[in-house]
Scaffold this motif. Structure first.
Motif, PDB file in Angstrom:
ATOM      1  N   VAL A 189       0.884   3.969 -13.055  1.00  8.83           N
ATOM      2  CA  VAL A 189       0.334   4.534 -12.068  1.00  8.83           C
ATOM      3  C   VAL A 189       0.149   6.141 -12.349  1.00  8.83           C
TER       4      VAL A 189
ATOM      5  N   LEU B 290      -2.698   3.545  -3.385  1.00  8.83           N
ATOM      6  CA  LEU B 290      -2.536   2.578  -4.516  1.00  8.83           C
ATOM      7  C   LEU B 290      -2.388   1.215  -3.469  1.00  8.83           C
ATOM      8  N   TYR B 291      -3.057   0.212  -3.890  1.00 14.77           N
ATOM      9  CA  TYR B 291      -2.926  -1.098  -3.343  1.00 14.77           C
ATOM     10  C   TYR B 291      -2.657  -2.196  -4.176  1.00 14.77           C
ATOM     11  N   TYR B 292      -1.426  -2.860  -3.793  1.00 16.52           N
ATOM     12  CA  TYR B 292      -0.864  -3.872  -5.173  1.00 16.52           C
ATOM     13  C   TYR B 292      -0.739  -5.392  -4.207  1.00 16.52           C
TER      14      TYR B 292
ATOM     15  N   PHE C 124       5.728   0.170 -13.143  1.00 16.49           N
ATOM     16  CA  PHE C 124       4.511   0.806 -12.281  1.00 16.49           C
ATOM     17  C   PHE C 124       4.464   1.935 -12.228  1.00 16.49           C
TER      18      PHE C 124
ATOM     19  N   HIS D 143       0.879  -1.129  -0.084  1.00 17.71           N
ATOM     20  CA  HIS D 143      -0.091  -0.117   0.067  1.00 17.71           C
ATOM     21  C   HIS D 143       0.988   1.143   0.098  1.00 17.71           C
TER      22      HIS D 143
ATOM     23  N   GLU E 286      -3.916  -4.629 -13.963  1.00 15.64           N
ATOM     24  CA  GLU E 286      -2.633  -5.629 -13.668  1.00 15.64           C
ATOM     25  C   GLU E 286      -1.649  -5.529 -14.754  1.00 15.64           C
TER      26      GLU E 286
ATOM     27  N   GLU F 158      -8.847  -0.344 -11.505  1.00  9.18           N
ATOM     28  CA  GLU F 158      -8.085  -1.519 -10.922  1.00  9.18           C
ATOM     29  C   GLU F 158      -7.592  -1.979 -12.433  1.00  9.18           C
TER      30      GLU F 158
ATOM     31  N   HIS G 121      -1.391  -7.014  -9.288  1.00 11.35           N
ATOM     32  CA  HIS G 121      -2.903  -6.425  -9.544  1.00 11.35           C
ATOM     33  C   HIS G 121      -2.805  -4.935  -8.491  1.00 11.35           C
ATOM     34  N   PHE G 122      -3.226  -4.130  -9.312  1.00 10.39           N
ATOM     35  CA  PHE G 122      -3.605  -2.784  -8.650  1.00 10.39           C
ATOM     36  C   PHE G 122      -4.714  -2.269  -8.564  1.00 10.39           C
ATOM     37  N   ARG G 123      -5.041  -1.568  -7.395  1.00 12.31           N
ATOM     38  CA  ARG G 123      -6.162  -0.954  -7.292  1.00 12.31           C
ATOM     39  C   ARG G 123      -5.811   0.484  -6.709  1.00 12.31           C
ATOM     40  N   MET G 124      -6.224   1.482  -7.582  1.00 13.85           N
ATOM     41  CA  MET G 124      -6.152   2.882  -7.217  1.00 13.85           C
ATOM     42  C   MET G 124      -7.427   3.456  -6.799  1.00 13.85           C
TER      43      MET G 124
END
Length: 122
Positions: A70, A25-27, A66, A6, A57, A55, A40-43
């Motif tokens: 991002v 940003l979570y991955y 990344f 995170h 990948e 989201e 996998h990313f979630r912004m």
């Protein structure tokens, strides 16, 4: 602020000429039967008072790009291209990079499939 998996970025509100934003940003690594391990990313956050969530990948071998991806996602959601989310604190960037390497079990010098660069570039 960085913690494994995170990253949080926000500006200091009230500074003239600066765009207000707060982004998390979570991955995490996820297996994919066809593509192999993916990152996998979630912004999620707000840019200029507007909420967004996205989201995406990246392939294991290209996930180290990344910061570019991002940034593109943030700009797509309204962040001024002159702002930067990742490189403001280089020590923290190094921690993120090392954490992604740990999450993916990647080693320096591994080969990159250039087709993945095109797919993951958004």
């Amino acid at each position: 602020m960085f913690e494994p998996g995170h990253v949080h970025r926000a500006n200091i509100p009230g500074i003239p000429g600066q765009q207000e934003f707060s982004i998390d940003l979570y991955y995490e690594a996820r297996p994919d039967a066809k593509e192999g391990t993916m990152l996998h990313f979630r912004m999620v956050g707000e840019i200029g008072g507007k909420h967004f969530e996205e989201e995406f990948e990246m392939h294991r071998d290209t996930a180290f790009n990344f910061a570019s991806v991002v940034s593109k996602v943030a700009v797509k959601h309204g962040l001024n291209p002159n702002n930067t989310l990742i490189m403001r604190n280089h020590k923290e960037y190094d921690l993120i990079f090392e954490d992604i390497r740990r999450v993916l079990g990647a080693e320096p010098g591994e080969t990159v499939n250039f087709d993945h660069l095109e797919k993951d570039g958004l």
